[in-house]
Design a protein around this motif. Structure first.
Motif, PDB file in Angstrom:
ATOM      1  N   SER A 127      23.058  44.531  36.487  1.00 39.86           N
ATOM      2  CA  SER A 127      24.081  44.269  37.320  1.00 39.86           C
ATOM      3  C   SER A 127      25.176  43.982  36.474  1.00 39.86           C
ATOM      4  O   SER A 127      26.436  43.960  36.832  1.00 39.86           O
ATOM      5  N   GLU A 128      25.173  43.481  35.148  1.00 37.59           N
ATOM      6  CA  GLU A 128      26.076  43.052  34.206  1.00 37.59           C
ATOM      7  C   GLU A 128      26.665  44.203  33.303  1.00 37.59           C
ATOM      8  O   GLU A 128      27.791  44.077  32.802  1.00 37.59           O
ATOM      9  N   VAL A 129      26.016  45.229  33.214  1.00 42.92           N
ATOM     10  CA  VAL A 129      26.308  46.332  32.276  1.00 42.92           C
ATOM     11  C   VAL A 129      26.987  47.465  33.166  1.00 42.92           C
ATOM     12  O   VAL A 129      27.830  48.340  32.685  1.00 42.92           O
ATOM     13  N   ALA A 130      26.490  47.544  34.473  1.00 47.35           N
ATOM     14  CA  ALA A 130      27.118  48.713  35.375  1.00 47.35           C
ATOM     15  C   ALA A 130      28.617  48.599  36.024  1.00 47.35           C
ATOM     16  O   ALA A 130      28.820  47.412  36.361  1.00 47.35           O
ATOM     17  N   PRO A 131      29.388  49.402  36.017  1.00 44.39           N
ATOM     18  CA  PRO A 131      30.515  49.482  36.886  1.00 44.39           C
ATOM     19  C   PRO A 131      30.150  48.957  38.332  1.00 44.39           C
ATOM     20  O   PRO A 131      29.276  49.276  38.869  1.00 44.39           O
ATOM     21  N   GLU A 132      31.188  48.345  38.929  1.00 40.71           N
ATOM     22  CA  GLU A 132      30.713  47.884  40.509  1.00 40.71           C
ATOM     23  C   GLU A 132      30.607  49.052  41.332  1.00 40.71           C
ATOM     24  O   GLU A 132      29.864  49.058  42.181  1.00 40.71           O
ATOM     25  N   ARG A 133      31.318  50.285  41.124  1.00 42.73           N
ATOM     26  CA  ARG A 133      31.277  51.336  41.987  1.00 42.73           C
ATOM     27  C   ARG A 133      29.728  51.903  41.859  1.00 42.73           C
ATOM     28  O   ARG A 133      29.426  52.678  42.909  1.00 42.73           O
ATOM     29  N   ILE A 134      28.797  51.699  40.872  1.00 50.77           N
ATOM     30  CA  ILE A 134      27.653  52.326  40.876  1.00 50.77           C
ATOM     31  C   ILE A 134      26.496  51.155  40.634  1.00 50.77           C
ATOM     32  O   ILE A 134      25.396  51.644  40.139  1.00 50.77           O
ATOM     33  N   TYR A 156      40.921  45.042  32.715  1.00 50.60           N
ATOM     34  CA  TYR A 156      40.922  44.381  34.144  1.00 50.60           C
ATOM     35  C   TYR A 156      39.364  43.601  34.179  1.00 50.60           C
ATOM     36  O   TYR A 156      39.659  42.487  34.556  1.00 50.60           O
ATOM     37  N   GLU A 157      38.496  44.081  33.738  1.00 49.84           N
ATOM     38  CA  GLU A 157      37.137  43.300  33.802  1.00 49.84           C
ATOM     39  C   GLU A 157      36.842  42.419  32.881  1.00 49.84           C
ATOM     40  O   GLU A 157      36.380  41.057  33.282  1.00 49.84           O
ATOM     41  N   MET A 158      37.490  42.279  31.902  1.00 49.39           N
ATOM     42  CA  MET A 158      37.782  41.284  30.830  1.00 49.39           C
ATOM     43  C   MET A 158      38.331  40.054  31.426  1.00 49.39           C
ATOM     44  O   MET A 158      38.146  38.832  31.257  1.00 49.39           O
ATOM     45  N   LYS A 159      39.532  40.422  31.929  1.00 48.27           N
ATOM     46  CA  LYS A 159      40.432  39.438  32.882  1.00 48.27           C
ATOM     47  C   LYS A 159      39.750  38.882  33.920  1.00 48.27           C
ATOM     48  O   LYS A 159      39.769  37.675  34.124  1.00 48.27           O
ATOM     49  N   GLU A 160      39.007  39.620  34.868  1.00 50.23           N
ATOM     50  CA  GLU A 160      38.015  38.964  35.718  1.00 50.23           C
ATOM     51  C   GLU A 160      37.036  37.942  35.015  1.00 50.23           C
ATOM     52  O   GLU A 160      36.674  37.011  35.716  1.00 50.23           O
ATOM     53  N   THR A 185      27.659  43.586  50.098  1.00 49.04           N
ATOM     54  CA  THR A 185      28.389  43.584  48.848  1.00 49.04           C
ATOM     55  C   THR A 185      28.640  44.900  48.180  1.00 49.04           C
ATOM     56  O   THR A 185      29.174  44.950  47.331  1.00 49.04           O
ATOM     57  N   LYS A 186      28.745  46.045  49.069  1.00 49.94           N
ATOM     58  CA  LYS A 186      29.116  47.373  48.677  1.00 49.94           C
ATOM     59  C   LYS A 186      30.402  47.263  48.090  1.00 49.94           C
ATOM     60  O   LYS A 186      31.492  47.194  48.770  1.00 49.94           O
ATOM     61  N   GLY A 187      30.808  47.863  46.825  1.00 50.97           N
ATOM     62  CA  GLY A 187      31.843  48.045  46.415  1.00 50.97           C
ATOM     63  C   GLY A 187      32.661  46.806  45.790  1.00 50.97           C
ATOM     64  O   GLY A 187      34.116  46.875  45.618  1.00 50.97           O
ATOM     65  N   ILE A 188      32.161  45.720  45.824  1.00 52.48           N
ATOM     66  CA  ILE A 188      32.907  44.594  45.700  1.00 52.48           C
ATOM     67  C   ILE A 188      32.648  43.931  44.088  1.00 52.48           C
ATOM     68  O   ILE A 188      31.254  43.928  43.908  1.00 52.48           O
ATOM     69  N   SER A 189      33.494  43.454  43.578  1.00 53.92           N
ATOM     70  CA  SER A 189      33.281  42.845  42.269  1.00 53.92           C
ATOM     71  C   SER A 189      32.405  41.746  42.220  1.00 53.92           C
ATOM     72  O   SER A 189      32.332  40.821  43.137  1.00 53.92           O
ATOM     73  N   LEU A 190      31.608  41.436  41.234  1.00 57.35           N
ATOM     74  CA  LEU A 190      30.699  40.057  41.052  1.00 57.35           C
ATOM     75  C   LEU A 190      31.878  38.978  41.167  1.00 57.35           C
ATOM     76  O   LEU A 190      31.532  37.973  41.752  1.00 57.35           O
ATOM     77  N   GLU A 191      32.784  39.152  40.583  1.00 54.22           N
ATOM     78  CA  GLU A 191      33.901  37.901  40.309  1.00 54.22           C
ATOM     79  C   GLU A 191      34.349  37.629  41.987  1.00 54.22           C
ATOM     80  O   GLU A 191      34.614  36.378  42.412  1.00 54.22           O
ATOM     81  N   ARG A 192      34.729  38.912  42.933  1.00 52.83           N
ATOM     82  CA  ARG A 192      35.251  38.468  43.984  1.00 52.83           C
ATOM     83  C   ARG A 192      34.015  37.797  44.906  1.00 52.83           C
ATOM     84  O   ARG A 192      34.553  36.895  45.691  1.00 52.83           O
ATOM     85  N   ALA A 218      31.201  31.749  54.836  1.00 52.02           N
ATOM     86  CA  ALA A 218      29.860  31.967  55.319  1.00 52.02           C
ATOM     87  C   ALA A 218      29.047  32.863  54.547  1.00 52.02           C
ATOM     88  O   ALA A 218      29.645  33.889  53.819  1.00 52.02           O
ATOM     89  N   LEU A 219      27.698  32.597  54.264  1.00 45.90           N
ATOM     90  CA  LEU A 219      27.197  33.798  53.137  1.00 45.90           C
ATOM     91  C   LEU A 219      27.102  34.986  53.803  1.00 45.90           C
ATOM     92  O   LEU A 219      27.238  35.951  52.825  1.00 45.90           O
ATOM     93  N   ARG A 220      27.111  35.363  55.144  1.00 47.94           N
ATOM     94  CA  ARG A 220      27.100  36.757  55.478  1.00 47.94           C
ATOM     95  C   ARG A 220      28.618  37.457  55.207  1.00 47.94           C
ATOM     96  O   ARG A 220      28.685  38.514  55.144  1.00 47.94           O
ATOM     97  N   ASP A 221      29.544  36.490  54.836  1.00 47.55           N
ATOM     98  CA  ASP A 221      30.942  37.007  54.576  1.00 47.55           C
ATOM     99  C   ASP A 221      31.573  37.061  53.102  1.00 47.55           C
ATOM    100  O   ASP A 221      32.727  37.276  52.951  1.00 47.55           O
ATOM    101  N   ILE A 222      30.541  36.555  52.042  1.00 43.93           N
ATOM    102  CA  ILE A 222      30.950  36.460  50.912  1.00 43.93           C
ATOM    103  C   ILE A 222      31.205  37.947  50.009  1.00 43.93           C
ATOM    104  O   ILE A 222      31.680  37.931  48.817  1.00 43.93           O
ATOM    105  N   GLY A 223      30.909  38.747  50.933  1.00 45.37           N
ATOM    106  CA  GLY A 223      31.021  40.275  50.227  1.00 45.37           C
ATOM    107  C   GLY A 223      32.423  40.938  50.724  1.00 45.37           C
ATOM    108  O   GLY A 223      32.637  41.891  50.485  1.00 45.37           O
ATOM    109  N   ARG A 224      33.057  40.020  51.335  1.00 49.32           N
ATOM    110  CA  ARG A 224      34.336  40.699  52.023  1.00 49.32           C
ATOM    111  C   ARG A 224      35.411  40.535  51.071  1.00 49.32           C
ATOM    112  O   ARG A 224      35.576  39.486  49.928  1.00 49.32           O
TER     113      ARG A 224
END
Length: 451
Positions: A118-125, A210-214, A428-435, A445-451
């Motif tokens: 999860s930490e080495v892969a880009p968010e899109r994959i 971008y990722e380092m800033k995040e 959580t599809k396509g959403i960065s870990l930081e967001r 709400a837990l079901r909304d944290i991927g928005r």
């Protein structure tokens, strides 16, 4: 470099799967050689999960203090040692010790590998790469089933365990070649090294910046507390930890690992007589398990996590309901026997395309950076405690309730998990870990944290 890192880390998944699959073929021969009771059979199966729970606890500290890479190296050494002790085991107690060692290895690997991916892969994959780890778990189960079948002809359960030493050596050598996690390096204030690793893992300097800033922003915004202290002081973090625990309990109570540990026994109940016929049937189960995982890999980053989970739980419930019905009637004809087998394969398909890979994906995604080791550690321990309970007591429950009621209950439980997913699981599809982290810490709400 991303795909090399993922492929080598996923060898841990291969070993994980082989350790799950080996016992189903070895257990009948172990029972005959040592003349053990049903209760001891359960303990030999369950001891691996006991070790895995302890391993997952220890992995949290090792992964946080020494890094994801060293934790994976430790798991490789434990796999090798456990397999070696199993090969030379001269009584059931020594075999339990070997299974605990293998469990320690599985606990470390099951905690660390999804976290590392999860930490080495880009968010899109990211979803695809973690699903690839689960694919390797299914390949490992299939490899163990094929190995079990091959060695069953010479009735050598020791060689069934011995083959685990080969991929253990491959894992150790392979992990030496991959970089450490950039997020872990940053959490240790090694930002320069984190940037160097990201440069190797990303396709452009824009992505790296971008990722380092995040990552830096995530670390700056986080409370100073980490782990247990963060869990005590931050109610939002407690929510993500409890959701991770709930997700792993859900995965285990689908009943999938019961099918892996006791497949020959279930096929015997379905009318397939003889060890050879039962082991051939388990190979078919393993093959379907592998092929169905490609569904998750192909669609997890297209359709999303929740739609696939809905479909998977519904398919699993249907498979268990049909199996329960056939066992109630009695598999007295060839048609009913193969219908029971088909129902079991439908169940395996539902799990492999959904809860198998996606639960690990979600548990790696929903935890904030400074609490990620602790949160994933808690959920992984929950997975193995639930797994141990099922593995140890399933045969006793099966004897007490009978096949129709046992598998009927599993059908009802899988339907209930659809409601659980609807109410609590985020997309959580396509959403960065930081967001995801920012949404969680804002109290969404837990079901909304991927928005």
């Amino acid at each position: 470099m991303v795909w090399l890192s993922c492929a080598l880390a996923a060898i841990a998944g291969l070993l994980f799967g082989m350790d799950i699959g080996v016992i189903s073929g070895a257990l009948p021969f172990i029972t005959d050689e040592f003349e053990i009771s049903t209760a001891m059979e359960g303990w030999i199966v369950g001891s691996m999960m006991f070790g895995a729970a302890i391993g997952a606890c220890g992995a949290s500290w090792v992964s946080k203090s020494l890094g994801r890479k060293k934790a994976l190296l430790l798991s490789a050494l434990l796999f090798f040692a456990g397999a070696l002790v199993a090969v030379v085991a001269w009584n059931p107690s020594i075999l339990v010790v070997a299974r605990i060692l293998l469990g320690l290895a599985v606990g470390v690997a099951s905690f660390t590998a999804p976290l590392y991916l999860s930490e080495v892969a880009p968010e899109r994959i990211r979803g695809t790469t973690i699903s690839f780890y689960q694919l390797m778990v299914t390949v490992g189960i299939l490899a163990a089933f094929v190995s079990n079948l091959a060695f069953s002809y010479i009735e050598s359960w020791r060689w069934m365990f011995g083959v685990l030493m080969i991929p253990a050596g491959m894992l150790f050598v392979g992990v030496m070649m991959v970089p450490n996690s950039p997020r872990w390096l940053a959490s240790q204030d090694r930002f320069g090294e984190a940037r160097e690793v990201l440069t190797k893992l990303r396709s452009s300097q824009v992505e790296v910046d971008y990722e380092m800033k995040e990552i830096e922003q995530s670390i700056e915004e986080e409370d100073k507390n980490q782990g247990w202290a963060l869990f005590r002081s931050n109610s939002n973090f407690r929510r993500s930890v409890l959701l991770g625990i709930g997700l792993q309990i859900v995965q285990q109570f689908t009943g999938m690992n019961v099918m892996m540990y006791f497949a020959p026994r279930i096929f015997e109940m379905s009318g397939f007589q003889g060890t050879e016929a039962q082991l051939w049937s388990t190979v078919v189960v393993g093959l379907v398990n592998v092929l169905a995982t490609f569904i998750a890999i192909g669609f997890v980053d297209r359709l999303g996590r929740k739609p696939i989970l809905y479909i998977g739980f519904a398919v699993m419930a249907a498979g268990m309901a049909v199996l329960s019905g056939i066992l109630a009637i009695g598999p007295t004809t060839t048609f009913l026997q193969y219908t029971a087998m088909t129902a079991l394969l439908v169940f395996v398909t539902g799990f492999a395309m959904s809860a198998g890979p996606l639960i690990w994906t979600l548990c790696a995604e929903i935890q904030p950076l400074r609490g990620r080791d602790f949160g994933i550690g808690c959920s992984t321990v929950a997975n193995w405690v639930a797994n141990m309970m099922i593995g140890t007591f399933f045969l006793t429950m099966l004897d007490a309730l009978g096949g129709p009621m046992t598998f009927g209950l599993l059908a009802i439980v899988n339907l209930a998990f659809i409601v659980f997913t609807l109410l609590l699981v985020p997309e959580t599809k396509g959403i960065s870990l930081e967001r995801i982290e920012r949404n969680l810490m804002r109290g969404e709400a837990l079901r909304d944290i991927g928005r």
